[in-house]
Every structure is written in structure tokens, then in C-alpha cells.
Design a protein around this motif. Structure first.
Motif, mmCIF file in Angstrom:
data_model
loop_
_atom_site.group_PDB
_atom_site.id
_atom_site.type_symbol
_atom_site.label_atom_id
_atom_site.label_comp_id
_atom_site.label_asym_id
_atom_site.label_seq_id
_atom_site.Cartn_x
_atom_site.Cartn_y
_atom_site.Cartn_z
ATOM 1 N N ALA A 80 0.283 -1.155 0.112
ATOM 2 C CA ALA A 80 0.203 -0.257 -0.153
ATOM 3 C C ALA A 80 0.675 1.758 0.082
ATOM 4 C CB ALA A 80 -0.871 0.115 0.612
ATOM 5 N N ALA A 81 1.962 1.128 0.513
ATOM 6 C CA ALA A 81 3.013 2.338 1.226
ATOM 7 C C ALA A 81 3.797 2.578 -0.327
ATOM 8 C CB ALA A 81 3.447 2.054 1.856
ATOM 9 N N ARG A 123 0.843 4.314 -2.818
ATOM 10 C CA ARG A 123 1.114 5.577 -2.494
ATOM 11 C C ARG A 123 2.233 6.745 -3.094
ATOM 12 N NH1 ARG A 123 0.723 4.361 2.718
ATOM 13 N NH2 ARG A 123 -1.296 3.232 3.405
ATOM 14 N N ALA A 156 1.271 6.732 -6.595
ATOM 15 C CA ALA A 156 0.231 7.914 -6.990
ATOM 16 C C ALA A 156 0.743 9.322 -6.566
ATOM 17 C CB ALA A 156 -1.328 7.269 -6.146
ATOM 18 N N ASP A 157 1.320 9.139 -6.115
ATOM 19 C CA ASP A 157 2.596 10.962 -5.357
ATOM 20 C C ASP A 157 2.885 11.594 -6.422
ATOM 21 O OD1 ASP A 157 0.477 10.584 -3.200
ATOM 22 O OD2 ASP A 157 2.484 10.194 -1.923
#
Length: 108
Positions: free
Chosen positions: A91-92, A95, A98-99
Motif C-alpha cells: 500500500a505504501a 501511495r 500515486a504521489d
């Protein structure tokens, strides 16, 4: 939460508008089948629990196949914690991607 006749009528009207009067009997039939299957599965699970409890109290019956012993609880907890850590890392990583994608698109 009290539903009056007006609210019930509006709900029925919305259902009719969504599905149409021709598809509504088919939808209700499939819902009934699904509920019947669900009830049967729940009953089967309860019967399995009762049989397992009886077998634990009386021991195995001659000729009965005995299931292998389950892994120790500590091993299961360790596996679950490892899976949770892996999921958190994944998940990290998502993320972070996505950033990066947002930063590459620039401000709007």
C-alpha cells in the motif's frame, strides 16, 4: 426510523423505475434463490459445528477419516502478521506511485 406509507410508496416507485415491471419478477425470484442458498449454507455450517463438537466429545468413529491437526495458533499469528506487513508495504508503494503521478501531472 419509521417509514410511512408515502416513503414506502416512493421506494417501490424507485424500484419499479430502476428495474422495470417486466424484470422485477425475475429479480425477486433470483433474490429468493440466493436467500435459500444462503440459509442452506448457514444450516450446513451449524450442522458441521454440531458434528465436530460431538466428534470431539466422543472421539473418532471406526472407519471415519480424521482431519489432520491444525497448525499451532502462534504459527498462524506469525503468518497473519507477515501478510499484514506485506500488505502495508504494498500500500505504501502504491501511495508513493500515486504521489509521483500527481507530481508529474503538475498543478491544475
Amino acid at each position: 426510523m419509521n417509514l410511512g406509507p408515502l416513503e414506502i410508496g416512493l421506494i417501490i416507485l424507485a424500484i419499479l423505475l430502476l428495474f422495470g415491471y417486466k424484470k422485477l419478477p425475475d429479480a425477486s425470484r433470483s433474490l429468493g434463490r440466493s436467500l435459500r442458498i444462503f440459509k442452506g449454507e448457514m444450516k450446513g455450517m451449524k450442522d458441521d459445528d454440531v458434528r465436530a463438537k460431538d466428534a470431539a466429545q466422543t472421539g473418532p468413529v471406526r472407519g471415519e477419516i480424521v482431519a489432520p491437526a491444525s497448525p499451532p495458533q502462534d504459527d498462524l499469528n506469525a503468518r497473519l502478521q507477515a501478510e499484514a506487513a506485506s500488505a502495508e508495504a504494498h500500500a505504501a508503494e502504491l501511495r508513493a506511485r500515486a504521489d509521483q503521478a500527481r507530481a508529474a501531472d503538475g498543478p491544475r
